[in-house]
Design a protein around this motif. Structure first.
Motif, PDB file in Angstrom:
ATOM      1  N   GLU A  20       0.869  -1.181   0.000  1.00 33.91           N
ATOM      2  CA  GLU A  20       0.000   0.000   0.000  1.00 33.91           C
ATOM      3  C   GLU A  20       0.906   1.230   0.000  1.00 33.91           C
ATOM      4  O   GLU A  20       1.360   1.668   1.060  1.00 33.91           O
ATOM      5  CB  GLU A  20      -0.922  -0.010   1.214  1.00 33.91           C
ATOM      6  N   LEU A  21       1.158   1.777  -1.151  1.00 35.45           N
ATOM      7  CA  LEU A  21       2.188   2.802  -1.291  1.00 35.45           C
ATOM      8  C   LEU A  21       1.775   4.142  -0.707  1.00 35.45           C
ATOM      9  O   LEU A  21       2.630   4.923  -0.272  1.00 35.45           O
ATOM     10  CB  LEU A  21       2.541   2.978  -2.763  1.00 35.45           C
ATOM     11  N   THR A  22       0.488   4.436  -0.703  1.00 32.68           N
ATOM     12  CA  THR A  22       0.010   5.736  -0.233  1.00 32.68           C
ATOM     13  C   THR A  22      -1.462   5.649   0.111  1.00 32.68           C
ATOM     14  O   THR A  22      -2.193   4.827  -0.449  1.00 32.68           O
ATOM     15  CB  THR A  22       0.220   6.820  -1.308  1.00 32.68           C
ATOM     16  N   GLU A  44       5.017   8.649   4.516  1.00 35.80           N
ATOM     17  CA  GLU A  44       5.135   7.445   3.702  1.00 35.80           C
ATOM     18  C   GLU A  44       6.584   6.961   3.645  1.00 35.80           C
ATOM     19  O   GLU A  44       7.521   7.752   3.769  1.00 35.80           O
ATOM     20  CB  GLU A  44       4.664   7.744   2.274  1.00 35.80           C
ATOM     21  N   GLY A  69      -3.156   1.298  -2.893  1.00 41.44           N
ATOM     22  CA  GLY A  69      -3.213   2.538  -2.142  1.00 41.44           C
ATOM     23  C   GLY A  69      -4.501   2.578  -1.344  1.00 41.44           C
ATOM     24  O   GLY A  69      -4.987   1.532  -0.925  1.00 41.44           O
ATOM     25  N   ARG A  75       2.389   7.959  -6.619  1.00 43.50           N
ATOM     26  CA  ARG A  75       3.808   7.827  -6.272  1.00 43.50           C
ATOM     27  C   ARG A  75       4.644   7.963  -7.544  1.00 43.50           C
ATOM     28  O   ARG A  75       4.509   7.195  -8.485  1.00 43.50           O
ATOM     29  CB  ARG A  75       4.077   6.468  -5.637  1.00 43.50           C
ATOM     30  N   PRO A 257       1.345   2.466   4.045  1.00 44.25           N
ATOM     31  CA  PRO A 257       2.214   3.547   3.561  1.00 44.25           C
ATOM     32  C   PRO A 257       3.305   3.966   4.537  1.00 44.25           C
ATOM     33  O   PRO A 257       4.402   4.360   4.110  1.00 44.25           O
ATOM     34  CB  PRO A 257       1.227   4.691   3.300  1.00 44.25           C
TER      35      PRO A 257
END
Length: 384
Positions: A20-22, A44, A69, A75, A257
């Motif tokens: 979950e990058l962001t 993050e 996300g 990103r 994140p």
């Protein structure tokens, strides 16, 4: 006589890594599974941290990596992370709203080795799609679907199903076929986070579910092998729960994140558990040794009625987050199960859904967003 030896549950590797990058997202979906309090999330992870996580997860046995996300396309380093995952041997997929997937970015992701894309829609019409996401994105999603096909990816289309769109499920399936989707996931909303806030407005009636299943089966016969359709029945209309993420800490590893490692998207809500962070521990130690991942593995933690239930292997007690939300006890039997002492809470919610429009108009929908998240955080702080 000596007491029987307690056999510790031995987990396999974390086969499925969800990055979950962001939590940042241009959409404001009423059923989003991101935490309601995401507005106070710490910074993050940086690119180097994510690269290290990918290497550690692969070394620990992960084979599939989903970039999610929020909206992962926000990103700027997404292509870098995809390229590293591809180099390490992951099967990679991107879970996206489509916002930000320009032709140039699609080419870059293809060059980086991205294996497939799951594109979300909220409905088959511009009006309802844009209402449910609180954005004007329907036309963009149509263009992104064409971009995905143009670049040779297999397209997986996802549409979260609930009371407000379930009666149009035939049109949703037809649209997926028209867009060339090879797979369509009709994911009935699960009631956590933002969807839980909106449960009375989103939970369909049993009649709606039965009709939707009937229509889905008719469309399967009509379209044959042109498209594979997956229809997931909501827990509330079952009498037995599903395994939590195929078993707590059995297959899925989610990295949020800020680097917190979780056995499922929403586990951070559970009290009395300290989930480790990849800034402090390596992935292997987190997965195999941390208390947060071991607490509900196997069956040793179970209370009655799960402890003596002959079906415990099938569901492993169900969902820990659902148990906590509906009973206040994360070790309780999932109230979806009709053997649970709290099953009446699920029944009551379904009865309200059966009443129809009265429940739907009882209160306004809550749309996901940073301002709403901050407002609810402020409200909780004021209650203390």
């Amino acid at each position: 006589m000596n007491a029987p030896e307690v056999v510790k549950h031995q987990p396999g590797p974390p086969l499925w890594l969800l990055a979950e990058l962001t939590y940042r997202c241009p959409l404001h979906c009423v059923f989003c599974y991101n935490p309601v309090d995401f507005a106070h999330a710490p910074d993050e992870l940086c690119t180097d941290d994510w690269l290290r996580v990918l290497r550690e997860a692969r070394a620990a046995g992960s084979v599939q990596c989903g970039f999610s996300g929020g909206e992962p396309l926000l990103r700027d380093d997404l292509e870098v992370l995809v390229a590293e995952a591809h180099k390490l041997g992951f099967y990679t997929n991107l879970l996206t709203s489509g916002v930000g997937l320009t032709d140039a970015r699609a080419r870059a992701l293809k060059d980086a080795g991205l294996d497939h894309i799951q594109l979300s829609f909220q409905d088959s019409t511009r009006e309802l799609n844009d209402f449910l996401s609180h954005t004007r994105t329907f036309d963009l999603k149509q263009k992104v679907a064409a971009t995905i096909k143009d670049h040779g990816w297999p397209m997986v289309m996802n549409c979260v199903i609930h009371r407000l769109n379930i009666d149009y499920i035939d049109r949703i399936i037809d649209m997926a076929v028209e867009l060339g989707a090879e797979y369509l996931e009709l994911a009935n909303s699960q009631y956590y986070s933002w969807a839980m806030l909106n449960r009375d407005q989103l939970l369909p009636s049993r009649e709606q579910i039965e009709r939707a299943e009937r229509v889905t089966n008719e469309r399967r016969q009509r379209y044959g092998e042109r498209i594979r359709i997956f229809f997931v029945v909501p827990d509330y209309h079952e009498t037995r729960p599903k395994k939590c993420m195929n078993g707590w800490g059995n297959v899925f590893l989610t990295i949020t994140p800020d680097g917190t490692a979780l056995p499922c998207h929403t586990a951070r809500m559970l009290p009395g558990l300290a989930f480790p962070n990849v800034r402090d521990l390596d992935v292997r130690s987190i997965w195999f040794d941390s208390e947060g991942f071991n607490r509900y593995r196997g069956k040793g933690w179970m209370k009655e009625p799960c402890r003596s239930c002959p079906e415990q292997e099938k569901d492993l007690g169900g969902c820990r987050c659902q148990a906590f939300m509906l009973t206040g006890d994360p070790a309780a039997a999932d109230p979806v199960c009709d053997k649970s002492p709290a099953h009446h809470k699920v029944v009551e919610a379904v009865v309200r859904a059966e009443r129809g429009e009265v429940a739907v108009v009882a209160k306004p929908l809550v749309f996901r967003g940073p301002e709403e998240s901050r407002r609810r955080l402020a409200g909780l702080a004021g209650m203390k």
